[in-house]
Design an enzyme around this catalytic site. Structure first.
Site, PDB file in Angstrom:
ATOM      1  N   HIS A  53      51.175  40.519-139.722  1.00 14.73           N
ATOM      2  CA  HIS A  53      50.417  40.271-138.502  1.00 14.73           C
ATOM      3  C   HIS A  53      51.246  39.427-137.550  1.00 14.73           C
ATOM      4  CE1 HIS A  53      46.170  41.662-139.329  1.00 14.73           C
ATOM      5  NE2 HIS A  53      46.850  42.005-140.406  1.00 14.73           N
ATOM      6  N   TYR A  86      39.145  35.277-134.247  1.00 14.68           N
ATOM      7  CA  TYR A  86      38.441  34.008-134.400  1.00 14.68           C
ATOM      8  C   TYR A  86      37.521  33.868-133.188  1.00 14.68           C
ATOM      9  CZ  TYR A  86      41.707  32.550-138.067  1.00 14.68           C
ATOM     10  OH  TYR A  86      42.431  32.464-139.222  1.00 14.68           O
ATOM     11  N   LYS A 113      44.824  27.686-144.438  1.00 11.82           N
ATOM     12  CA  LYS A 113      45.823  26.786-144.999  1.00 11.82           C
ATOM     13  C   LYS A 113      45.627  26.436-146.471  1.00 11.82           C
ATOM     14  CE  LYS A 113      48.226  26.625-141.413  1.00 11.82           C
ATOM     15  NZ  LYS A 113      48.972  27.860-141.510  1.00 11.82           N
TER      16      LYS A 113
END
Length: 389
Positions: free
Chosen positions: A72, A200, A296
């Site tokens: 991506h 998002y 993360k």
């Protein structure tokens, strides 16, 4: 029984550490309290930073990831019906890999079996002894019998609820925590992703995320109340709410289908310091947790593995103790930066119960600044693809 490194926890961080050590000729035994099938049944995030992709290659387990993973080059940020893209390639020259954590863990298990690495499943009563001496050892129960494993070092990769962090006295460790007043309801469906990149999305109804595992397997999330349970949400109700929270053009293109997995995850930021005590080292969720907004969790565990692996390799190569002495300092320096990015990205797009009109205007200004400012986009991209080790 004796080994050089005892690794507590057979999830991806423990397995990756074991495989990297094996490639350096360092023996490790992995202790896992569940079965292999249980570990592989856990559904987790699947966005791999540049550093983790490199570690998988170095561990000799990157072939299937390279063949089946999706690269991506950027991501989409939406707020209401407005959206903009952030190009990772343009701002960093790098990308991220979308490859399910389950598949990554499967690759590591298969490699460990081929290499003859010892993994003990269904262990109970794990106890760490003499961690501050030069002769630490671990006791555990397997098949109804207590065993003792002597070792040079112990790597605690056993998660937030594991024994490793709890083995460091409260007089030594300090914990920092922020609990968020909402969770994420996640649905996995055998449907094509709504977009080529992750979306998002912030809205007046709350946050939503559109992501994927492969060309016919999608993962979607919506912000929900902590009092909700998955049973409160029918598939139809989930899809309808998701459509309300993403830009109209994506809502119209969304292909829905039956959920094959549905769960709610609370959001938390958590760090414990230090990440080592004598010859015990903490990795991953045993030491820190991030909200999933910044992708993360697994990646920060991988950075811990990087620092510990290189420290141990230097020790066994030529007796250099610097890497293991500075492990906690080096790991925490990067952990706190990942915590900041995850916290700030969460604040950027979620609705809080006590959010005032002023707070909302500040949130909108943050999104507008990110949209219009190239330096802000570059910083976002640098954090997303992964800060250097």
């Amino acid at each position: 029984m004796r080994t050089q490194v005892c690794i507590i926890g057979g999830g991806p961080s423990g397995l990756l550490l074991a495989q990297l050590l094996h490639r350096k000729g360092i023996e490790a035994v992995v202790l896992e309290r569940k079965t292999r099938d249980y570990v592989l049944g856990r559904i987790r995030a699947g966005i791999l930073e540049v550093g983790l992709v490199g570690l998988m290659r170095e561990a000799g387990v990157g072939a299937r990831m390279e063949a089946e993973g999706f690269r991506h080059d950027g991501t989409v940020i939406a707020y209401g019906d407005e959206e903009f893209g952030i190009s990772f390639k343009q701002h960093t020259g790098s990308d991220v890999m979308v490859y399910g954590q389950t598949e990554l863990t499967r690759d590591l298990y298969e490699a460990r079996e081929v290499d003859g690495g010892r993994t003990v499943f269904n262990v109970e009563g794990v106890c760490i002894h003499e961690a501050r001496t030069d002769a630490p050892y671990v006791t555990y129960v397997a098949d109804g019998t207590e065993h003792r494993l002597d070792c040079d070092f112990i790597a605690g990769c056993d998660g937030f609820h594991g024994v490793s962090r709890q083995s460091i006295p409260l007089s030594v460790r300090r914990e920092y925590e922020k609990v968020y007043p909402f969770g994420w309801l996640g649905v996995l469906s055998e449907t094509p992703p709504v977009h080529d990149e992750l979306i998002y999305s912030g809205s007046e109804r709350g946050f939503a995320l559109c992501s994927m595992r492969n060309a016919n397997l999608s993962r979607y999330y919506i912000q929900c109340s902590l009092s909700d349970s998955p049973e409160d949400w029918t598939d139809a109700a989930f899809w309808e709410e998701l459509k309300r929270r993403i830009p109209e053009r994506h809502a119209e293109a969304l292909i829905t289908g039956p959920s094959i997995e549905k769960s709610i995850a609370p959001l938390r930021s958590f760090v414990t310091e230090p990440m080592q005590w004598g010859r015990l080292f903490l990795c991953g969720d045993a030491a820190h947790i991030v909200p999933p907004t910044g992708a993360k969790g697994l990646n920060t565990a991988a950075s811990d593995v990087h620092y510990l692996y290189h420290g141990l390799a230097r020790f066994y190569d030529d007796g250099d103790r610097e890497g293991i002495k500075t492990y906690s300092q080096n790991a925490l320096a990067r952990v706190w930066k990942a915590e900041r990015f995850s916290w700030s990205t969460t604040n950027l797009l979620h609705r809080y119960p006590d959010q005032s009109a002023f707070d909302l205007k500040m949130q909108q200004a943050d999104v507008a600044f990110l949209r219009s400012n190239e330096a802000a986009q570059k910083a976002f991209a640098q954090n997303y693809v992964g800060l250097p080790y």
